[in-house]
Design a protein around this motif. Structure first.
Motif, PDB file in Angstrom:
ATOM      1  N   ALA A  92      -7.620 -17.893   7.837  1.00 35.43           N
ATOM      2  CA  ALA A  92      -6.605 -16.931   8.268  1.00 35.43           C
ATOM      3  C   ALA A  92      -7.190 -15.812   9.118  1.00 35.43           C
ATOM      4  N   ARG A  93      -8.456 -15.510   8.913  1.00 30.31           N
ATOM      5  CA  ARG A  93      -9.089 -14.444   9.700  1.00 30.31           C
ATOM      6  C   ARG A  93      -9.092 -14.766  11.192  1.00 30.31           C
ATOM      7  N   PHE A  94      -9.091 -16.044  11.524  1.00 31.84           N
ATOM      8  CA  PHE A  94      -9.178 -16.467  12.915  1.00 31.84           C
ATOM      9  C   PHE A  94      -7.868 -17.042  13.457  1.00 31.84           C
ATOM     10  N   SER A  95      -7.005 -17.534  12.552  1.00 30.27           N
ATOM     11  CA  SER A  95      -5.814 -18.246  13.015  1.00 30.27           C
ATOM     12  C   SER A  95      -4.551 -17.388  13.074  1.00 30.27           C
ATOM     13  N   VAL A  96      -4.466 -16.380  12.233  1.00 26.50           N
ATOM     14  CA  VAL A  96      -3.243 -15.566  12.176  1.00 26.50           C
ATOM     15  C   VAL A  96      -3.204 -14.662  13.404  1.00 26.50           C
ATOM     16  N   SER A  97      -2.055 -14.620  14.065  1.00 28.36           N
ATOM     17  CA  SER A  97      -1.922 -13.837  15.292  1.00 28.36           C
ATOM     18  C   SER A  97      -2.074 -12.349  15.028  1.00 28.36           C
ATOM     19  N   ALA A  98      -2.425 -11.628  16.066  1.00 26.83           N
ATOM     20  CA  ALA A  98      -2.575 -10.175  15.951  1.00 26.83           C
ATOM     21  C   ALA A  98      -1.262  -9.524  15.561  1.00 26.83           C
ATOM     22  N   GLN A  99      -0.149 -10.079  16.036  1.00 28.25           N
ATOM     23  CA  GLN A  99       1.167  -9.514  15.705  1.00 28.25           C
ATOM     24  C   GLN A  99       1.466  -9.645  14.217  1.00 28.25           C
ATOM     25  N   VAL A 100       1.221 -10.846  13.668  1.00 28.82           N
ATOM     26  CA  VAL A 100       1.471 -11.057  12.241  1.00 28.82           C
ATOM     27  C   VAL A 100       0.539 -10.182  11.408  1.00 28.82           C
ATOM     28  N   ALA A 101      -0.728 -10.131  11.786  1.00 30.96           N
ATOM     29  CA  ALA A 101      -1.682  -9.300  11.048  1.00 30.96           C
ATOM     30  C   ALA A 101      -1.278  -7.835  11.073  1.00 30.96           C
ATOM     31  N   SER A 102      -0.743  -7.385  12.211  1.00 24.94           N
ATOM     32  CA  SER A 102      -0.289  -5.996  12.329  1.00 24.94           C
ATOM     33  C   SER A 102       0.924  -5.731  11.440  1.00 24.94           C
ATOM     34  N   GLU A 103       1.829  -6.700  11.382  1.00 28.88           N
ATOM     35  CA  GLU A 103       3.021  -6.544  10.533  1.00 28.88           C
ATOM     36  C   GLU A 103       2.631  -6.472   9.061  1.00 28.88           C
ATOM     37  N   VAL A 104       1.678  -7.310   8.669  1.00 30.29           N
ATOM     38  CA  VAL A 104       1.200  -7.273   7.290  1.00 30.29           C
ATOM     39  C   VAL A 104       0.559  -5.926   6.996  1.00 30.29           C
ATOM     40  N   GLU A 105      -0.314  -5.479   7.898  1.00 36.21           N
ATOM     41  CA  GLU A 105      -1.036  -4.220   7.683  1.00 36.21           C
ATOM     42  C   GLU A 105      -0.069  -3.048   7.557  1.00 36.21           C
ATOM     43  N   ARG A 106       0.975  -3.072   8.360  1.00 33.15           N
ATOM     44  CA  ARG A 106       1.962  -1.986   8.337  1.00 33.15           C
ATOM     45  C   ARG A 106       2.658  -1.879   6.984  1.00 33.15           C
ATOM     46  N   ASP A 107       2.890  -3.037   6.337  1.00 32.60           N
ATOM     47  CA  ASP A 107       3.661  -3.026   5.095  1.00 32.60           C
ATOM     48  C   ASP A 107       2.801  -2.870   3.844  1.00 32.60           C
ATOM     49  N   LEU A 108       1.487  -2.994   3.985  1.00 34.77           N
ATOM     50  CA  LEU A 108       0.629  -2.920   2.801  1.00 34.77           C
ATOM     51  C   LEU A 108       0.824  -1.607   2.053  1.00 34.77           C
ATOM     52  N   HIS A 109       0.881  -0.523   2.802  1.00 35.16           N
ATOM     53  CA  HIS A 109       0.898   0.796   2.160  1.00 35.16           C
ATOM     54  C   HIS A 109       2.309   1.248   1.790  1.00 35.16           C
ATOM     55  N   ARG A 110       3.294   0.410   2.093  1.00 32.94           N
ATOM     56  CA  ARG A 110       4.656   0.669   1.631  1.00 32.94           C
ATOM     57  C   ARG A 110       4.918  -0.030   0.294  1.00 32.94           C
ATOM     58  N   THR A 111       3.976  -0.815  -0.150  1.00 30.19           N
ATOM     59  CA  THR A 111       4.171  -1.665  -1.313  1.00 30.19           C
ATOM     60  C   THR A 111       3.732  -0.949  -2.583  1.00 30.19           C
ATOM     61  N   PHE A 112       4.706  -0.566  -3.393  1.00 27.75           N
ATOM     62  CA  PHE A 112       4.440   0.086  -4.682  1.00 27.75           C
ATOM     63  C   PHE A 112       3.373   1.169  -4.574  1.00 27.75           C
ATOM     64  N   PRO A 113       3.560   2.159  -3.676  1.00 28.26           N
ATOM     65  CA  PRO A 113       2.509   3.168  -3.460  1.00 28.26           C
ATOM     66  C   PRO A 113       2.206   4.029  -4.684  1.00 28.26           C
ATOM     67  N   ASN A 114       3.120   4.055  -5.647  1.00 33.91           N
ATOM     68  CA  ASN A 114       2.885   4.850  -6.857  1.00 33.91           C
ATOM     69  C   ASN A 114       2.134   4.078  -7.935  1.00 33.91           C
ATOM     70  N   HIS A 115       1.904   2.801  -7.681  1.00 36.47           N
ATOM     71  CA  HIS A 115       1.131   2.013  -8.644  1.00 36.47           C
ATOM     72  C   HIS A 115      -0.356   2.305  -8.420  1.00 36.47           C
ATOM     73  N   PRO A 116      -1.116   2.550  -9.490  1.00 39.15           N
ATOM     74  CA  PRO A 116      -2.521   2.947  -9.308  1.00 39.15           C
ATOM     75  C   PRO A 116      -3.361   1.924  -8.549  1.00 39.15           C
ATOM     76  N   HIS A 117      -3.007   0.646  -8.626  1.00 37.54           N
ATOM     77  CA  HIS A 117      -3.793  -0.378  -7.935  1.00 37.54           C
ATOM     78  C   HIS A 117      -3.339  -0.624  -6.501  1.00 37.54           C
ATOM     79  N   PHE A 118      -2.313   0.099  -6.052  1.00 37.67           N
ATOM     80  CA  PHE A 118      -1.860  -0.028  -4.662  1.00 37.67           C
ATOM     81  C   PHE A 118      -1.976   1.296  -3.913  1.00 37.67           C
TER      82      PHE A 118
END
Length: 339
Positions: A92-118
């Motif tokens: 996935a490091r080489f095959s996933v497009s920059a657009q998809v990787a950017s979309e994933v990165e954008r949503d990571l920090h919206r995911t359960f931000p109040n949970h200690p492990h996120f």
């Protein structure tokens, strides 16, 4: 009198009807089912059936990950395809497009931000979520990444104590089998779910349905988020996991039943609204404080319906049964495709 099934659990009973059994009794039944499921799996057979009442009563938290892996079919992939996830993470490091990787990165920090492990870029949850979502995007390029999968995957990680491989396979089962075409580009599965839900709400809550229509509020404005996240960012996490207990055994029908129960709970407030904005705010707020999963799932059983309402629900059950039949057939197809 309540008619009990072979395991002594009332068919279709919510947890309130199971309370007399005691927690330890329910634990014993779930442990017994897991032993039976392991035994049938060793012979290449499907897991044994389980009483509806036990499913709707909830899987004990300490057994939930094991039960979900077994009843979803994900455990089969873990065992038949050892190393597949690790290889997929690397690819996935080489095959996933920059657009998809950017979309994933954008949503990571919206995911359960109040949970200690996120909380934080280098937190356990954020790093695991990134790897699993990118691996899935490589595994299923037709879906790639769709907004809402971050919440589904995040809660699966929590349920699996942040073990990535079982989470990856559970996510694959959810997307590819239990919610077919929910996350495709056309989102045809969501459209079908919405149409079914709208018919059910019209049948059981006709006055509320008519009021919302007069205001000019399409239910899909709010409920699309309910169904795409499988309620993961709409309800307390323990309540969501209780809903997913049913989803993994009975399929997506439970999503419509829970959504309709939420609307029934909020009907009085919704009937007082007078504008589209008011309706949207009230619908969006439904369930945020719904900590009583027992009450919500009991309401979602919708007992005491009239003949017309039962007919609508029967049609939904038929469609759900057809879909679940396709799920069982698709398990073999997926394994054959990947081996």
């Amino acid at each position: 009198a309540v008619v009990a099934d072979a395991a002594g659990v009332a068919a279709g009973a919510p947890r309130s009807l199971l309370s007399s059994m005691g927690v330890s009794d329910a634990d014993v039944l779930w442990r017994r089912w897991l032993r039976q499921a392991d035994s049938t799996a060793s012979r290449g057979q499907a897991p044994p059936p389980i009483p509806d009442g036990l499913v709707w009563g909830g899987v004990p938290a300490f057994l939930r990950a094991r039960v979900w892996l077994r009843c979803s079919g994900a455990l089969r992939y873990v065992r038949l395809l050892p190393g597949y996830y690790d290889v997929t993470v690397t690819k996935a490091r080489f095959s996933v497009s920059a657009q998809v990787a950017s979309e994933v990165e954008r949503d990571l920090h919206r995911t359960f931000p109040n949970h200690p492990h996120f909380s934080g870029q280098m937190s356990l949850g954020v790093r695991a979520l990134r790897r699993v979502l990118l691996a899935f995007a490589h595994h299923n390029p037709e879906v790639g990444y769709c907004q809402a999968l971050n919440y589904v995957c995040g809660l699966l990680l929590i349920a699996n104590s942040f073990e990535e491989e079982p989470t990856f396979w559970l996510l694959a089962c959810v997307v590819e089998q239990f919610t077919p075409d929910f996350y495709s580009k056309e989102m045809s599965g969501i459209t079908t779910q919405q149409e079914s839900f709208n018919r059910f709400v019209l049948a059981i809550l006709p006055q509320l349905a008519a009021h919302i229509e007069r205001v000019g509020m399409p239910l899909s404005f709010v409920t699309t988020n309910w169904f795409m996240t499988l309620f993961a960012n709409c309800l307390p996490s323990e309540t969501v996991m209780r809903i997913w207990d049913v989803l993994f055994f009975d399929g997506p029908l439970v999503l419509s039943l829970v959504g309709a129960a939420l609307m029934k709970f909020g009907a009085k407030r919704l009937m007082t609204t007078s504008s589209l904005t008011d309706v949207a705010e009230q619908l969006t707020a439904l369930g945020r404080d719904e900590w009583d999963a027992d009450a919500l799932l009991a309401a979602a059983c919708f007992r005491g319906m009239d003949k017309q309402q039962r007919a609508v629900l029967a049609g939904m059950r038929r469609l759900n049964a057809e879909m679940m039949g396709a799920v069982r057939r698709s398990h073999s197809d997926m394994v054959n495709r990947l081996i």
